[in-house]
Structures are given as C-alpha cells and as structure tokens.
Design an enzyme around this catalytic site. Structure first.
Site, PDB file in Angstrom:
ATOM      1  N   GLY A 275       0.853  -1.190   0.000  1.00 20.25           N
ATOM      2  CA  GLY A 275       0.000   0.000   0.000  1.00 20.25           C
ATOM      3  C   GLY A 275       0.884   1.233   0.000  1.00 20.25           C
ATOM      4  O   GLY A 275       1.109   1.892  -1.015  1.00 20.25           O
ATOM      5  N   TYR A 316       0.770   9.102  15.141  1.00 21.31           N
ATOM      6  CA  TYR A 316       1.996   8.290  15.266  1.00 21.31           C
ATOM      7  C   TYR A 316       3.213   9.140  15.601  1.00 21.31           C
ATOM      8  O   TYR A 316       4.335   8.627  15.574  1.00 21.31           O
ATOM      9  CB  TYR A 316       2.305   7.572  13.944  1.00 21.31           C
ATOM     10  CG  TYR A 316       1.186   6.797  13.316  1.00 21.31           C
ATOM     11  CD1 TYR A 316       0.511   5.795  14.026  1.00 21.31           C
ATOM     12  CD2 TYR A 316       0.821   7.015  11.985  1.00 21.31           C
ATOM     13  CE1 TYR A 316      -0.497   5.063  13.420  1.00 21.31           C
ATOM     14  CE2 TYR A 316      -0.184   6.282  11.375  1.00 21.31           C
ATOM     15  CZ  TYR A 316      -0.841   5.309  12.102  1.00 21.31           C
ATOM     16  OH  TYR A 316      -1.830   4.584  11.492  1.00 21.31           O
ATOM     17  N   CYS A 342      -8.908  22.179  17.409  1.00 21.73           N
ATOM     18  CA  CYS A 342      -8.780  22.458  18.835  1.00 21.73           C
ATOM     19  C   CYS A 342      -8.253  21.253  19.602  1.00 21.73           C
ATOM     20  O   CYS A 342      -8.974  20.623  20.383  1.00 21.73           O
ATOM     21  CB  CYS A 342     -10.126  22.904  19.382  1.00 21.73           C
ATOM     22  SG  CYS A 342     -10.731  24.321  18.475  1.00 21.73           S
ATOM     23  N   GLU A 343      -7.013  20.926  19.344  1.00 16.62           N
ATOM     24  CA  GLU A 343      -6.304  19.836  20.026  1.00 16.62           C
ATOM     25  C   GLU A 343      -4.827  20.215  19.991  1.00 16.62           C
ATOM     26  O   GLU A 343      -4.339  20.652  18.943  1.00 16.62           O
ATOM     27  CB  GLU A 343      -6.417  18.506  19.242  1.00 16.62           C
ATOM     28  CG  GLU A 343      -7.795  17.969  19.015  1.00 16.62           C
ATOM     29  CD  GLU A 343      -8.335  17.154  20.177  1.00 16.62           C
ATOM     30  OE1 GLU A 343      -7.550  16.724  21.048  1.00 16.62           O
ATOM     31  OE2 GLU A 343      -9.557  16.964  20.201  1.00 16.62           O
ATOM     32  N   TYR A 370      -2.257   6.815   3.581  1.00 16.83           N
ATOM     33  CA  TYR A 370      -2.807   7.063   4.917  1.00 16.83           C
ATOM     34  C   TYR A 370      -2.920   8.563   5.192  1.00 16.83           C
ATOM     35  O   TYR A 370      -2.760   9.023   6.317  1.00 16.83           O
ATOM     36  CB  TYR A 370      -1.967   6.332   5.990  1.00 16.83           C
ATOM     37  CG  TYR A 370      -1.838   4.855   5.668  1.00 16.83           C
ATOM     38  CD1 TYR A 370      -2.929   4.012   5.815  1.00 16.83           C
ATOM     39  CD2 TYR A 370      -0.658   4.324   5.153  1.00 16.83           C
ATOM     40  CE1 TYR A 370      -2.844   2.663   5.472  1.00 16.83           C
ATOM     41  CE2 TYR A 370      -0.560   2.982   4.809  1.00 16.83           C
ATOM     42  CZ  TYR A 370      -1.656   2.159   4.971  1.00 16.83           C
ATOM     43  OH  TYR A 370      -1.578   0.827   4.627  1.00 16.83           O
TER      44      TYR A 370
HETATM   45  C1  LIG Z   1      -2.543  -2.363   5.712  1.00 14.17           C
HETATM   46  C2  LIG Z   1      -2.315  -3.691   5.090  1.00 14.17           C
HETATM   47  C3  LIG Z   1      -1.473  -3.814   4.002  1.00 14.17           C
HETATM   48  C4  LIG Z   1      -0.697  -2.657   3.414  1.00 14.17           C
HETATM   49  O1  LIG Z   1       0.303  -2.206   4.273  1.00 14.17           O
HETATM   50  P1  LIG Z   1       1.341  -1.102   3.741  1.00 14.17           P
HETATM   51  O2  LIG Z   1       2.215  -0.851   4.908  1.00 14.17           O
HETATM   52  O3  LIG Z   1       0.556   0.081   3.357  1.00 14.17           O
HETATM   53  O4  LIG Z   1       2.072  -1.704   2.591  1.00 14.17           O
HETATM   54  C5  LIG Z   1      -1.355  -5.055   3.413  1.00 14.17           C
HETATM   55  N1  LIG Z   1      -2.011  -6.140   3.902  1.00 14.17           N
HETATM   56  C6  LIG Z   1      -2.825  -6.065   4.982  1.00 14.17           C
HETATM   57  C7  LIG Z   1      -3.513  -7.277   5.461  1.00 14.17           C
HETATM   58  C8  LIG Z   1      -2.997  -4.837   5.615  1.00 14.17           C
HETATM   59  O5  LIG Z   1      -3.786  -4.765   6.687  1.00 14.17           O
END
Ligand SMILES: *Cc1c(COP(=O)(O)O)cnc(C)c1O
Length: 412
Positions: A275, A316, A342-343, A370
């Site tokens: 991702g 994070y 407001c945080e 994200y």
């Molecule tokens: C979030 C997730 C991903 C992707 O993670 P990345 O760090 O964005 O590559 C892949 N597989 C599962 C099951 C996830 O929950």
C-alpha cells in the site's frame, strides 16, 4: 523517493507547478503524481516477473477511485478490508476476481456480498471467522477460497500502532493452530484452502523481519505439504516502508528479490499486498499559511490544514517533510507548523526551519498513503480536494467538500 522537486525556486510534481495547483484548486489539497504511482507498481511487477505472482494493492492506503482506476489499468489486484473498499474497487473498474479480503472483523453482510461478487480469496483471521464463512458459503451453496493468515510472532520494529504480527496483536491465527486448521479445512464441504498469508505491520524499513516472516510461511507451507495439503499461494502481505526523513528502507526490487529467493524452488504463486510503498511518496498535501504567531516559547506557522486532513503526525508522531512551494530569500526561523483544530496534538511538524510569510503555500511531503484515507470531518471541517497530476495536466479527482456536504445526512 519523493515526487516533489524544485525548479529554480518553485516546487513541482512532474511538469506541474504546485503554486498553480494551489491557486486553481484551493487549499488544503492533496496532489498525486500519476507517473510515480505507476512506476512504483511496475517496480513490484518487474521484480516478480520470473515467478507466478499477483500484486494486490492495499486499498486502505489511498482509496480514491482515480488512483484505483489507474492501478486497475496496470492489471493490479486489490487487498480490501471492508465492503466499502470492494465497492470502490468495482466502481473504479477493478476486477473482483483479483480481490483479497483481509481483516479480523468481516461482518455477515460483507462476507455474503464478497462471495456474491466472486472475489478471489478470503484471508481468514480466526476459527470463528472460518465457521461463519463456512455457514454462509453453504447457505449460498457455493465453495469459497480461503487463505489462513498466520500470526508469525515477529517484531517488525515499527510504531506500536502499526505492528500486526506479534502474538499480543489482534491479527492472524496463532502459528501452532495453522496445521490442524489446514487439515480440518481439507474436509470442509464449502471452503477450499488455497493459501497461507501473513502481514506483520507497516512502515517496516529493514529486510530482516520480512525474511523471518517468510521463513515461517515457508515452514508452514512445507508442513502442510507433508500432510498432503498443497496450497496454491503464499501471501507475504504488505508493509514495506518509505523514506519520510532519514529512513533507508530496502528498494522495492531488493525487497522483492530477497523474498522471491525463499520461494523460488516451490511451485507456488506469490501474493504481495503493498500500500504505502506504492502511493506514499507519490503524493503531497498542499496547505496555505494563515498566520505566523510568536510566543515567548515558540514560533508557530498556522496553516489551513490539520489533523483531520492528515492524521499521521498526531497519531503516530510521524515526521513528514514540509517544503515551501516557493522559496524566499528572507531570514529563516524555527517553527512548529500547527493546524486550526482544537487539540494540542494538531500539528503537522515541529522545529522546522523555514523562511515564510502569511499567504505562502507549503507542501507536506509523502502524504499519498494514509493521508486522505484517514481524514475526517472533525471540527466540522470540509475535507480537502484531491488532484492527480499527469505531466503538465492537473485533474480534479475529488472535489473539495462543501458545507452542505457536512450535514447532508442529518435531521433536526
Ligand atoms: C494495511 C495492510 C497492508 C498494506 O500495508 P502497507 O504498509 O501500506 O504496505 C497489506 N495487507 C494487509 C492485510 C494490511 O492490513
């Protein structure tokens, strides 16, 4: 590698000036590079080309339809965690037959719909889920493909909130239960075991945790084979980190080659679910400076975006580069960059040295993953526009929310 670059004093994505994007579409505004997105996806595909493989982009990282559409055109599969994500994939022209459904809390409706859409596989995370899946599959009189998601108990050395493969985490099935479950599945009338999977976390910047998880998967694969159970695929999950600051994650090709080596000798398909490593560095968040505020303790740059648009710094304590869209020659000062929410957690960056004035635009780098997908309307703020850059073309792929959008679903 960031997709932002300066030409003279101006910041660009591809051949588009970010100042022009900000002026045309307003701020705050997410901007993505089409070519960065494609080349990251292709880097995975290229590195895996000598073995059977499937790249299932993790939709939760960035689920805009235009982004999904572009990946679908590259022939990508998708890793989803909800019915909403499945419907997004389909609406974007993705093929449900290339979809993998992950997540520990799939509801009955989600399972039923995903079966009806004929997705490729369910990554099952508990015995209870397996039972429910079997019930629903038999009610629908069909056979469903499943993979067992193993919790390999491996420390990915990343932020606690995005560690998912330790035995105290809620994810996956304990490793010692996998073989008995695999045997049980062999006689299930409406389930077909086709794979094993793991996903140990996100923003992982070292190879070792990935290789340890791969070793565990390989052990399980071989043990299943000994019991006469041949699974078709091994899913190594996602999690490859990107450079936000001074991290040195393995390059996509290096990471894939190292994993591939483990499985080369075996007749299995490799599934990978990246991702962040596909979209993270392919986007930025543009914001405008509203005020400069000087107190006895600190200097603040107050911008028109905040934790509701980009949660990572607040959630994070994440560091993302903050770059002036136009460089100035004036004196630099050290600032905290704060939003209007407001945080006190509402900051985008701390102790950044910048030469800026009210009205200037800033780009928060590496916000493609994200970012928008974790945004909210907290403080009744309208969520930002999203723009996709292709060379010198700028295309609005999500309009800015309006005040009417904010309470369109509400009644007095
Ligand atoms: C979030 C997730 C991903 C992707 O993670 P990345 O760090 O964005 O590559 C892949 N597989 C599962 C099951 C996830 O929950």
């Amino acid at each position: 590698m960031s997709c932002l670059h300066y030409r003279e004093t101006e910041l660009y994505i591809e051949n588009s000036r970010l100042k022009q994007v900000a002026e045309k579409f307003g701020t705050p505004c997410y901007v993505y590079s089409s070519s960065a997105l494609a080349s990251n996806w292709q880097a995975f595909d290229e590195a895996l080309k000598s073995i059977p493989h499937r790249i299932c982009y993790a939709v939760k990282a960035n689920s805009n339809l235009a982004i999904l559409h572009q990946l679908a055109k590259l022939n990508s599969g998708f890793d989803i965690v909800s019915l909403g994500e499945l419907e997004r994939v389909i609406a974007a022209g993705g093929d449900p037959k290339k979809v993998i459904f992950s997540g520990i809390g799939k509801s009955e409706i989600e399972i039923e719909q995903a079966i009806k859409k004929k997705i490729h596989c369910f990554n099952v995370e508990s015995e209870a889920e397996l039972e429910k899946l079997h019930q629903i599959a038999s009610r629908l009189n069909t056979t469903v493909n499943v993979a067992l998601r193993v919790n390999p108990n491996i420390d990915p050395h990343t932020h606690n909130y995005i560690s998912t493969g330790l035995k105290e985490n809620k994810f996956g099935i304990e490793i010692n239960k996998i073989i008995p479950l695999g045997r049980q599945l062999a006689s299930a009338s409406h389930l077909r075991l086709i794979g094993i999977a793991s996903h140990i976390g996100s923003q992982i910047v070292k190879l070792n945790p990935f290789l340890s998880a791969a070793n565990r998967l390989l052990d399980i694969y071989l043990e299943l084979r000994k019991s006469g159970i041949n699974v078709q695929h091994i899913n190594v999950g996602g999690g490859l980190g990107i450079t936000y600051h001074d991290e040195h994650p393995p390059a996509i090709a290096e990471y894939v080659k190292a994993l591939q080596q483990k499985f080369l000798k075996h007749p299995v398909e490799i599934i990978i679910e990246p991702g962040r490593s596909i979209v993270g560095n392919a986007g930025a968040l543009l914001t405008r400076i509203e005020y400069l505020k000087h107190t006895s303790q600190k200097n603040f740059v107050i911008v028109d975006t905040g934790m509701n648009d980009l949660l990572r710094p607040a959630l994070y304590n994440a560091w993302q580069a903050i770059l002036p869209v136009e460089l100035r020659n004036s004196e630099k000062r050290t600032y905290d960059i704060a939003g209007p929410v407001c945080e006190s957690a509402d900051f985008l960056g701390k102790n950044r040295t910048l030469a800026v004035q009210p009205g200037d635009y800033l780009a928060i780098d590496s916000a493609g993953a994200y970012g928008f997908s974790m945004s909210s309307n907290y403080n009744s703020r309208c969520r930002p526009a999203e723009v996709l850059i292709e060379n010198d073309k700028m295309r609005l792929i999500r309009r800015r929310e309006t005040i009417e959008d904010l309470f369109a679903l509400e009644k007095i």
